[in-house]
Design an enzyme around this catalytic site. Structure first.
Site, short mmCIF file in Angstrom:
data_model
loop_
_atom_site.label_atom_id
_atom_site.label_comp_id
_atom_site.label_asym_id
_atom_site.label_seq_id
_atom_site.Cartn_x
_atom_site.Cartn_y
_atom_site.Cartn_z
N LYS A 28 1.09 4.95 -10.91
CA LYS A 28 0.52 3.68 -10.70
C LYS A 28 0.62 2.79 -12.31
CE LYS A 28 -0.73 4.20 -6.60
NZ LYS A 28 -0.39 3.19 -5.52
N ARG A 65 -19.42 8.97 -9.21
CA ARG A 65 -18.42 8.08 -8.60
C ARG A 65 -18.95 6.74 -8.17
NH1 ARG A 65 -16.72 11.31 -11.28
NH2 ARG A 65 -15.06 12.85 -11.24
N SER A 101 -5.36 2.03 -8.90
CA SER A 101 -6.08 2.98 -8.81
C SER A 101 -7.02 3.20 -10.22
CB SER A 101 -5.50 4.40 -8.55
OG SER A 101 -6.78 5.16 -8.72
N LYS A 161 -0.19 9.77 -2.40
CA LYS A 161 -1.59 9.36 -3.05
C LYS A 161 -2.21 10.99 -3.47
CE LYS A 161 -4.67 9.04 1.06
NZ LYS A 161 -5.70 8.35 1.44
N PHE A 199 0.90 -1.30 -0.02
CA PHE A 199 -0.11 -0.08 -0.05
C PHE A 199 0.87 1.06 -0.17
CE2 PHE A 199 -2.77 -2.95 2.41
CZ PHE A 199 -4.02 -2.77 1.54
N TYR A 245 0.75 11.26 -10.41
CA TYR A 245 0.45 10.13 -9.21
C TYR A 245 -0.09 9.01 -10.24
CZ TYR A 245 -2.80 7.65 -6.63
OH TYR A 245 -3.58 6.38 -5.84
N1 LIG Z 1 -7.66 6.19 -0.87
C1 LIG Z 1 -7.99 6.39 -2.12
O1 LIG Z 1 -8.77 6.96 -2.62
C2 LIG Z 1 -7.20 5.45 -3.11
C3 LIG Z 1 -7.59 5.29 -4.46
C4 LIG Z 1 -6.93 4.29 -5.12
C5 LIG Z 1 -5.64 3.75 -4.80
N2 LIG Z 1 -5.16 3.90 -3.41
C6 LIG Z 1 -3.82 3.49 -3.27
O2 LIG Z 1 -4.03 2.77 -2.11
C7 LIG Z 1 -2.84 2.78 -1.23
C8 LIG Z 1 -3.14 3.28 0.18
O3 LIG Z 1 -3.88 4.58 0.33
P1 LIG Z 1 -4.49 5.06 1.40
O4 LIG Z 1 -5.79 5.70 1.07
O5 LIG Z 1 -4.60 3.92 2.36
O6 LIG Z 1 -3.41 5.93 1.65
P2 LIG Z 1 -2.69 6.45 3.03
O7 LIG Z 1 -1.76 7.49 2.78
O8 LIG Z 1 -3.66 6.51 4.32
O9 LIG Z 1 -1.69 5.24 3.53
C9 LIG Z 1 -0.56 4.96 3.00
C10 LIG Z 1 0.45 4.65 3.90
O10 LIG Z 1 1.68 4.55 3.48
C11 LIG Z 1 2.66 5.28 4.51
N3 LIG Z 1 3.84 5.44 3.68
C12 LIG Z 1 3.86 6.54 2.85
N4 LIG Z 1 5.18 6.74 2.04
C13 LIG Z 1 5.86 5.79 2.64
C14 LIG Z 1 7.26 5.23 2.79
N5 LIG Z 1 8.14 5.57 2.00
N6 LIG Z 1 7.72 4.08 3.22
C15 LIG Z 1 6.92 3.36 4.34
N7 LIG Z 1 5.48 3.89 4.26
C16 LIG Z 1 5.08 5.01 3.59
C17 LIG Z 1 1.86 6.29 5.00
O11 LIG Z 1 2.48 6.75 6.29
C18 LIG Z 1 0.44 5.61 5.03
O12 LIG Z 1 0.38 5.01 6.36
C19 LIG Z 1 -2.03 3.83 -2.05
O13 LIG Z 1 -1.09 3.18 -2.71
C20 LIG Z 1 -2.78 4.60 -2.71
O14 LIG Z 1 -2.10 5.06 -3.95
C21 LIG Z 1 -5.84 4.99 -2.65
#
Ligand SMILES: NC(=O)c1ccc[n+]([C@@H]2O[C@H](COP(=O)([O-])OP(=O)(O)OC[C@H]3O[C@@H](n4cnc5c(N)ncnc54)[C@H](O)[C@@H]3O)[C@@H](O)[C@H]2O)c1
Length: 337
Positions: free
Chosen positions: A154, A232, A126, A86, A82, A150
Protein backbone atom coordinates in the site's frame (compact mmCIF):
# COMPACT_ATOMS: atom_id res chain seq x y z
CA UNK A 1 -22.47 14.68 -13.60
CA UNK A 2 -22.52 11.08 -14.75
CA UNK A 3 -19.14 9.38 -15.10
CA UNK A 4 -18.30 6.03 -16.63
CA UNK A 5 -16.36 4.19 -13.98
CA UNK A 6 -14.29 1.03 -13.94
CA UNK A 7 -14.51 -0.64 -10.53
CA UNK A 8 -11.70 -3.18 -10.11
CA UNK A 9 -12.41 -5.65 -7.32
CA UNK A 10 -16.02 -4.48 -7.50
CA UNK A 11 -17.45 -7.85 -6.47
CA UNK A 12 -15.56 -7.76 -3.15
CA UNK A 13 -16.70 -6.50 0.24
CA UNK A 14 -16.03 -2.76 -0.06
CA UNK A 15 -16.24 -2.74 -3.87
CA UNK A 16 -19.78 -4.14 -3.94
CA UNK A 17 -21.05 -1.53 -1.47
CA UNK A 18 -19.30 1.19 -3.45
CA UNK A 19 -20.96 -0.11 -6.62
CA UNK A 20 -24.36 0.52 -5.03
CA UNK A 21 -23.35 4.01 -3.85
CA UNK A 22 -21.95 4.98 -7.27
CA UNK A 23 -25.09 3.78 -9.07
CA UNK A 24 -27.24 5.71 -6.60
CA UNK A 25 -25.18 8.80 -7.44
CA UNK A 26 -26.06 8.30 -11.12
CA UNK A 27 -22.78 6.88 -12.43
CA UNK A 28 -22.40 4.14 -15.02
CA UNK A 29 -20.24 1.45 -13.48
CA UNK A 30 -18.53 -1.65 -14.86
CA UNK A 31 -17.08 -4.19 -12.45
CA UNK A 32 -13.81 -5.96 -13.19
CA UNK A 33 -13.08 -8.87 -10.87
CA UNK A 34 -11.39 -12.26 -11.13
CA UNK A 35 -13.55 -13.60 -8.26
CA UNK A 36 -10.45 -14.78 -6.39
CA UNK A 37 -12.13 -13.54 -3.20
CA UNK A 38 -15.75 -12.92 -4.17
CA UNK A 39 -18.84 -15.04 -4.65
CA UNK A 40 -20.19 -15.47 -8.17
CA UNK A 41 -23.62 -14.53 -6.82
CA UNK A 42 -22.59 -10.95 -6.01
CA UNK A 43 -23.49 -9.36 -9.40
CA UNK A 44 -26.97 -10.89 -9.28
CA UNK A 45 -27.46 -9.50 -5.78
CA UNK A 46 -26.29 -6.09 -6.95
CA UNK A 47 -28.97 -6.27 -9.64
CA UNK A 48 -31.55 -6.99 -6.95
CA UNK A 49 -30.40 -3.97 -4.95
CA UNK A 50 -30.05 -1.48 -7.82
CA UNK A 51 -32.85 -2.83 -10.03
CA UNK A 52 -30.56 -2.53 -13.02
CA UNK A 53 -28.43 -4.98 -15.03
CA UNK A 54 -24.89 -5.20 -13.70
CA UNK A 55 -22.01 -5.16 -16.15
CA UNK A 56 -19.15 -7.42 -15.12
CA UNK A 57 -15.86 -8.24 -16.80
CA UNK A 58 -14.39 -11.40 -15.35
CA UNK A 59 -10.67 -10.82 -15.60
CA UNK A 60 -7.42 -10.05 -13.86
CA UNK A 61 -6.02 -6.57 -13.26
CA UNK A 62 -2.62 -7.87 -14.34
CA UNK A 63 -3.96 -8.44 -17.87
CA UNK A 64 -3.08 -5.29 -19.85
CA UNK A 65 -4.62 -6.45 -23.15
CA UNK A 66 -7.96 -7.15 -21.47
CA UNK A 67 -7.83 -3.71 -19.82
CA UNK A 68 -7.12 -2.04 -23.20
CA UNK A 69 -10.15 -3.78 -24.68
CA UNK A 70 -12.31 -2.69 -21.72
CA UNK A 71 -11.21 0.95 -22.05
CA UNK A 72 -11.80 0.89 -25.81
CA UNK A 73 -15.27 -0.54 -25.35
CA UNK A 74 -16.50 1.53 -22.40
CA UNK A 75 -14.48 4.78 -22.56
CA UNK A 76 -14.08 5.10 -18.80
CA UNK A 77 -13.71 8.54 -17.23
CA UNK A 78 -12.25 7.19 -13.99
CA UNK A 79 -11.16 4.04 -12.18
CA UNK A 80 -11.79 2.99 -8.59
CA UNK A 81 -9.13 0.42 -7.80
CA UNK A 82 -10.04 -2.06 -5.07
CA UNK A 83 -8.59 -5.27 -6.52
CA UNK A 84 -5.86 -6.51 -4.20
CA UNK A 85 -4.88 -9.26 -1.84
CA UNK A 86 -5.49 -8.11 1.73
CA UNK A 87 -4.63 -10.76 4.35
CA UNK A 88 -1.80 -9.43 6.48
CA UNK A 89 -0.75 -12.86 7.83
CA UNK A 90 -0.76 -14.44 4.38
CA UNK A 91 1.39 -11.59 3.06
CA UNK A 92 4.11 -12.60 5.54
CA UNK A 93 4.31 -16.08 4.00
CA UNK A 94 3.52 -15.23 0.34
CA UNK A 95 5.02 -11.76 -0.16
CA UNK A 96 5.63 -12.24 -3.90
CA UNK A 97 1.92 -12.80 -4.54
CA UNK A 98 1.23 -9.51 -2.77
CA UNK A 99 3.84 -7.62 -4.79
CA UNK A 100 2.51 -9.21 -7.98
CA UNK A 101 -1.20 -8.44 -7.49
CA UNK A 102 -1.06 -5.26 -5.42
CA UNK A 103 1.93 -3.52 -7.02
CA UNK A 104 2.04 -5.27 -10.41
CA UNK A 105 -1.75 -5.08 -10.79
CA UNK A 106 -1.77 -1.36 -9.95
CA UNK A 107 1.05 -0.71 -12.45
CA UNK A 108 -0.80 -2.56 -15.21
CA UNK A 109 -4.02 -0.64 -14.50
CA UNK A 110 -2.14 2.70 -14.56
CA UNK A 111 -0.42 1.84 -17.84
CA UNK A 112 -3.76 0.94 -19.45
CA UNK A 113 -5.27 4.18 -18.11
CA UNK A 114 -2.38 6.18 -19.55
CA UNK A 115 -2.79 4.51 -22.95
CA UNK A 116 -6.50 5.32 -22.87
CA UNK A 117 -5.98 8.90 -21.66
CA UNK A 118 -8.02 8.24 -18.49
CA UNK A 119 -6.16 9.83 -15.58
CA UNK A 120 -8.57 9.85 -12.64
CA UNK A 121 -8.13 7.12 -10.04
CA UNK A 122 -9.39 6.40 -6.53
CA UNK A 123 -7.01 4.08 -4.70
CA UNK A 124 -7.86 1.82 -1.72
CA UNK A 125 -5.18 2.38 0.84
CA UNK A 126 -5.24 1.46 4.48
CA UNK A 127 -4.53 2.79 7.95
CA UNK A 128 -1.97 0.01 8.09
CA UNK A 129 0.43 2.37 6.23
CA UNK A 130 0.93 4.14 9.58
CA UNK A 131 2.46 1.02 11.17
CA UNK A 132 2.68 1.81 14.89
CA UNK A 133 1.66 5.47 14.82
CA UNK A 134 3.36 8.02 17.10
CA UNK A 135 0.18 10.04 17.37
CA UNK A 136 -3.42 9.07 17.88
CA UNK A 137 -5.87 10.08 16.44
CA UNK A 138 -3.48 9.71 13.50
CA UNK A 139 -3.25 12.53 10.93
CA UNK A 140 -2.46 11.98 7.24
CA UNK A 141 0.94 13.64 7.65
CA UNK A 142 2.10 10.89 10.03
CA UNK A 143 5.14 8.91 8.94
CA UNK A 144 4.43 5.78 6.84
CA UNK A 145 5.92 2.55 8.14
CA UNK A 146 5.38 -0.94 6.75
CA UNK A 147 4.88 -3.67 9.35
CA UNK A 148 4.32 -6.46 6.79
CA UNK A 149 4.43 -7.02 3.01
CA UNK A 150 0.73 -6.10 2.66
CA UNK A 151 1.32 -2.69 4.26
CA UNK A 152 4.42 -2.29 2.14
CA UNK A 153 2.39 -2.78 -1.06
CA UNK A 154 0.00 0.00 0.00
CA UNK A 155 2.90 2.36 0.74
CA UNK A 156 4.52 1.53 -2.62
CA UNK A 157 1.18 2.09 -4.36
CA UNK A 158 0.74 5.49 -2.70
CA UNK A 159 4.28 6.50 -3.58
CA UNK A 160 3.90 5.41 -7.21
CA UNK A 161 0.74 7.49 -7.46
CA UNK A 162 2.47 10.48 -5.89
CA UNK A 163 5.34 10.35 -8.41
CA UNK A 164 2.90 9.85 -11.28
CA UNK A 165 0.98 13.01 -10.38
CA UNK A 166 4.25 14.89 -10.01
CA UNK A 167 5.47 13.70 -13.42
CA UNK A 168 2.23 14.57 -15.20
CA UNK A 169 -0.24 17.01 -13.63
CA UNK A 170 -3.03 15.65 -15.81
CA UNK A 171 -3.24 12.78 -13.34
CA UNK A 172 -5.50 13.24 -10.31
CA UNK A 173 -5.60 10.52 -7.68
CA UNK A 174 -7.64 10.13 -4.52
CA UNK A 175 -5.81 8.03 -1.95
CA UNK A 176 -8.24 6.81 0.70
CA UNK A 177 -6.81 5.28 3.86
CA UNK A 178 -9.54 3.12 5.36
CA UNK A 179 -9.61 2.41 9.07
CA UNK A 180 -11.72 -0.64 10.08
CA UNK A 181 -14.59 -1.26 7.67
CA UNK A 182 -17.48 -3.15 9.29
CA UNK A 183 -21.17 -3.88 8.81
CA UNK A 184 -23.16 -4.73 5.71
CA UNK A 185 -25.68 -3.28 3.28
CA UNK A 186 -29.14 -2.61 4.71
CA UNK A 187 -30.66 -5.11 2.25
CA UNK A 188 -28.59 -7.94 3.82
CA UNK A 189 -27.85 -9.08 0.26
CA UNK A 190 -24.16 -8.17 0.35
CA UNK A 191 -21.62 -8.05 3.17
CA UNK A 192 -18.25 -9.29 4.34
CA UNK A 193 -17.79 -12.93 3.55
CA UNK A 194 -14.40 -14.29 4.61
CA UNK A 195 -13.68 -17.80 3.33
CA UNK A 196 -11.41 -18.84 6.20
CA UNK A 197 -11.39 -18.09 9.90
CA UNK A 198 -11.63 -14.29 9.90
CA UNK A 199 -8.66 -12.14 10.95
CA UNK A 200 -10.83 -9.12 11.70
CA UNK A 201 -12.84 -8.77 14.88
CA UNK A 202 -16.35 -8.11 13.54
CA UNK A 203 -16.59 -11.15 11.19
CA UNK A 204 -15.06 -13.29 13.93
CA UNK A 205 -17.63 -12.12 16.45
CA UNK A 206 -20.31 -12.79 13.81
CA UNK A 207 -19.15 -16.41 13.49
CA UNK A 208 -19.38 -16.85 17.26
CA UNK A 209 -22.86 -15.33 17.23
CA UNK A 210 -23.84 -17.86 14.55
CA UNK A 211 -22.43 -20.71 16.64
CA UNK A 212 -19.82 -21.56 13.97
CA UNK A 213 -16.99 -20.71 16.38
CA UNK A 214 -16.99 -21.36 20.14
CA UNK A 215 -15.81 -18.11 21.60
CA UNK A 216 -14.04 -14.87 20.90
CA UNK A 217 -10.33 -14.73 21.74
CA UNK A 218 -9.48 -11.26 23.04
CA UNK A 219 -5.77 -10.58 22.52
CA UNK A 220 -4.74 -8.82 25.72
CA UNK A 221 -6.61 -6.72 28.27
CA UNK A 222 -3.60 -4.89 29.69
CA UNK A 223 -3.14 -2.19 27.07
CA UNK A 224 -3.15 1.45 28.07
CA UNK A 225 -6.76 1.92 26.94
CA UNK A 226 -9.93 2.58 29.00
CA UNK A 227 -10.80 -1.13 29.46
CA UNK A 228 -7.38 -2.56 28.60
CA UNK A 229 -8.41 -4.08 25.24
CA UNK A 230 -7.37 -2.81 21.81
CA UNK A 231 -9.20 0.19 20.37
CA UNK A 232 -10.01 0.57 16.66
CA UNK A 233 -11.86 3.07 14.51
CA UNK A 234 -14.73 1.08 12.98
CA UNK A 235 -16.41 2.64 9.97
CA UNK A 236 -19.67 1.39 8.47
CA UNK A 237 -19.02 0.06 4.97
CA UNK A 238 -21.92 2.13 3.60
CA UNK A 239 -20.30 5.30 4.98
CA UNK A 240 -16.99 4.17 3.50
CA UNK A 241 -18.63 3.58 0.12
CA UNK A 242 -19.99 7.13 0.17
CA UNK A 243 -16.43 8.38 0.70
CA UNK A 244 -15.54 7.00 -2.73
CA UNK A 245 -18.40 8.86 -4.40
CA UNK A 246 -17.16 12.10 -2.81
CA UNK A 247 -13.54 11.38 -3.75
CA UNK A 248 -14.54 10.82 -7.39
CA UNK A 249 -16.62 14.00 -7.41
CA UNK A 250 -13.59 15.93 -6.23
CA UNK A 251 -11.30 14.32 -8.83
CA UNK A 252 -13.66 14.73 -11.74
CA UNK A 253 -14.98 18.14 -10.68
CA UNK A 254 -11.80 19.95 -9.68
CA UNK A 255 -9.02 17.66 -10.90
CA UNK A 256 -7.56 17.84 -7.40
CA UNK A 257 -5.79 14.81 -5.97
CA UNK A 258 -6.01 14.11 -2.25
CA UNK A 259 -4.83 11.78 0.50
CA UNK A 260 -7.39 11.31 3.27
CA UNK A 261 -8.22 9.02 6.15
CA UNK A 262 -11.67 7.47 6.08
CA UNK A 263 -12.66 6.75 9.66
CA UNK A 264 -15.06 8.10 12.24
CA UNK A 265 -12.39 9.70 14.42
CA UNK A 266 -13.73 7.69 17.35
CA UNK A 267 -12.41 4.41 18.73
CA UNK A 268 -14.19 1.41 20.22
CA UNK A 269 -12.55 -1.31 22.30
CA UNK A 270 -12.84 -5.04 21.65
CA UNK A 271 -15.13 -5.37 24.68
CA UNK A 272 -17.34 -2.55 23.41
CA UNK A 273 -17.68 -4.30 20.06
CA UNK A 274 -18.62 -7.58 21.76
CA UNK A 275 -21.20 -5.78 23.90
CA UNK A 276 -22.67 -4.01 20.85
CA UNK A 277 -22.86 -7.29 18.92
CA UNK A 278 -24.58 -8.97 21.86
CA UNK A 279 -27.23 -6.26 21.73
CA UNK A 280 -27.59 -6.77 17.96
CA UNK A 281 -28.00 -10.55 18.04
CA UNK A 282 -29.62 -10.70 21.45
CA UNK A 283 -27.44 -13.53 22.71
CA UNK A 284 -24.51 -13.93 25.03
CA UNK A 285 -21.18 -14.17 23.20
CA UNK A 286 -18.55 -16.03 25.22
CA UNK A 287 -15.07 -14.55 25.15
CA UNK A 288 -11.74 -15.37 26.71
CA UNK A 289 -8.79 -13.07 27.34
CA UNK A 290 -5.53 -14.45 26.00
CA UNK A 291 -2.02 -13.03 25.47
CA UNK A 292 -1.40 -10.00 23.33
CA UNK A 293 -0.93 -10.80 19.63
CA UNK A 294 2.45 -9.90 18.13
CA UNK A 295 2.27 -6.79 15.98
CA UNK A 296 -1.02 -5.48 17.45
CA UNK A 297 -1.19 -1.77 18.20
CA UNK A 298 -3.13 -0.58 21.30
CA UNK A 299 -5.06 2.21 19.57
CA UNK A 300 -5.72 2.94 15.90
CA UNK A 301 -8.02 5.93 15.40
CA UNK A 302 -8.24 8.33 12.44
CA UNK A 303 -7.95 12.08 12.52
CA UNK A 304 -11.07 12.60 10.45
CA UNK A 305 -11.04 16.35 9.89
CA UNK A 306 -9.19 16.36 6.54
CA UNK A 307 -11.80 14.13 4.85
CA UNK A 308 -14.49 16.48 6.18
CA UNK A 309 -12.66 19.54 4.88
CA UNK A 310 -11.51 18.23 1.50
CA UNK A 311 -14.38 15.91 0.59
CA UNK A 312 -17.20 17.04 2.86
CA UNK A 313 -17.16 13.49 4.24
CA UNK A 314 -18.74 12.73 7.60
CA UNK A 315 -19.73 9.31 8.87
CA UNK A 316 -23.37 8.80 9.80
CA UNK A 317 -23.64 5.29 11.16
CA UNK A 318 -22.87 4.07 14.67
CA UNK A 319 -21.20 0.93 16.01
CA UNK A 320 -24.65 -0.43 16.91
CA UNK A 321 -25.72 0.01 13.28
CA UNK A 322 -22.59 -1.78 12.08
CA UNK A 323 -23.31 -4.73 14.37
CA UNK A 324 -27.03 -4.83 13.55
CA UNK A 325 -26.40 -4.84 9.79
CA UNK A 326 -23.63 -7.43 10.13
CA UNK A 327 -25.94 -9.68 12.13
CA UNK A 328 -28.77 -9.22 9.67
CA UNK A 329 -26.41 -10.19 6.83
CA UNK A 330 -24.87 -13.28 8.42
CA UNK A 331 -28.04 -14.57 10.06
CA UNK A 332 -30.33 -14.46 7.03
CA UNK A 333 -30.36 -17.09 4.33
CA UNK A 334 -28.80 -14.52 2.00
CA UNK A 335 -25.59 -14.17 3.96
CA UNK A 336 -22.67 -16.61 3.74
CA UNK A 337 -24.10 -18.80 0.98
N1 LIG B 1 -11.43 -4.78 4.39
C1 LIG B 1 -10.52 -4.08 5.04
O1 LIG B 1 -10.44 -4.18 6.26
C2 LIG B 1 -9.62 -3.12 4.31
C3 LIG B 1 -8.94 -2.13 5.05
C4 LIG B 1 -8.10 -1.26 4.38
C5 LIG B 1 -7.91 -1.36 3.01
N2 LIG B 1 -8.56 -2.34 2.31
C6 LIG B 1 -8.34 -2.41 0.85
O2 LIG B 1 -9.59 -2.23 0.20
C7 LIG B 1 -9.63 -2.98 -1.00
C8 LIG B 1 -10.88 -3.84 -1.00
O3 LIG B 1 -10.87 -4.67 0.16
P1 LIG B 1 -12.06 -5.67 0.49
O4 LIG B 1 -12.11 -5.80 1.97
O5 LIG B 1 -13.27 -5.30 -0.25
O6 LIG B 1 -11.42 -7.01 -0.08
P2 LIG B 1 -12.09 -8.17 -0.96
O7 LIG B 1 -11.11 -9.27 -1.01
O8 LIG B 1 -13.47 -8.45 -0.50
O9 LIG B 1 -12.17 -7.46 -2.39
C9 LIG B 1 -11.11 -7.46 -3.32
C10 LIG B 1 -11.67 -7.93 -4.65
O10 LIG B 1 -10.61 -7.93 -5.61
C11 LIG B 1 -10.71 -9.12 -6.37
N3 LIG B 1 -9.36 -9.43 -6.88
C12 LIG B 1 -8.29 -9.88 -6.17
N4 LIG B 1 -7.24 -10.03 -6.99
C13 LIG B 1 -7.64 -9.66 -8.22
C14 LIG B 1 -7.00 -9.61 -9.49
N5 LIG B 1 -5.72 -9.97 -9.64
N6 LIG B 1 -7.72 -9.18 -10.56
C15 LIG B 1 -9.02 -8.82 -10.42
N7 LIG B 1 -9.68 -8.86 -9.25
C16 LIG B 1 -8.99 -9.27 -8.16
C17 LIG B 1 -11.25 -10.16 -5.41
O11 LIG B 1 -11.89 -11.24 -6.08
C18 LIG B 1 -12.24 -9.34 -4.58
O12 LIG B 1 -13.52 -9.34 -5.16
C19 LIG B 1 -8.32 -3.75 -1.07
O13 LIG B 1 -7.42 -3.04 -1.88
C20 LIG B 1 -7.85 -3.76 0.37
O14 LIG B 1 -6.45 -3.87 0.45
C21 LIG B 1 -9.42 -3.20 2.92
Amino acid sequence: MTSRILLTGGAGYIGSHTYVALCAAGHEVVILDNFANARRSVPERLEQITGRPVRVITGDVRDGAMLDAAFARHGFDAVVHFAALKAVGESMTRPLDYFDVNVGGLTTVLQAMERAGCRRLVFSSSATVYGVPDETPTPEIAELRAMNPYGQTKIIGEQMLGWLQQADPRWAVGILRYFNPAGAHASALIGEDPRDIPNNLMPYVARVALGALDRIAVFGDDYDTPDGTGVRDYIHVEDLARGHVLSLARLVGSGMGHVVNLGTGRGHSVLEVIAAYQRACNRHLPHVIIDRRAGDVPIYVARADKAAEVLGFRTEKTLDEMCASSWQWVSTAEGLT
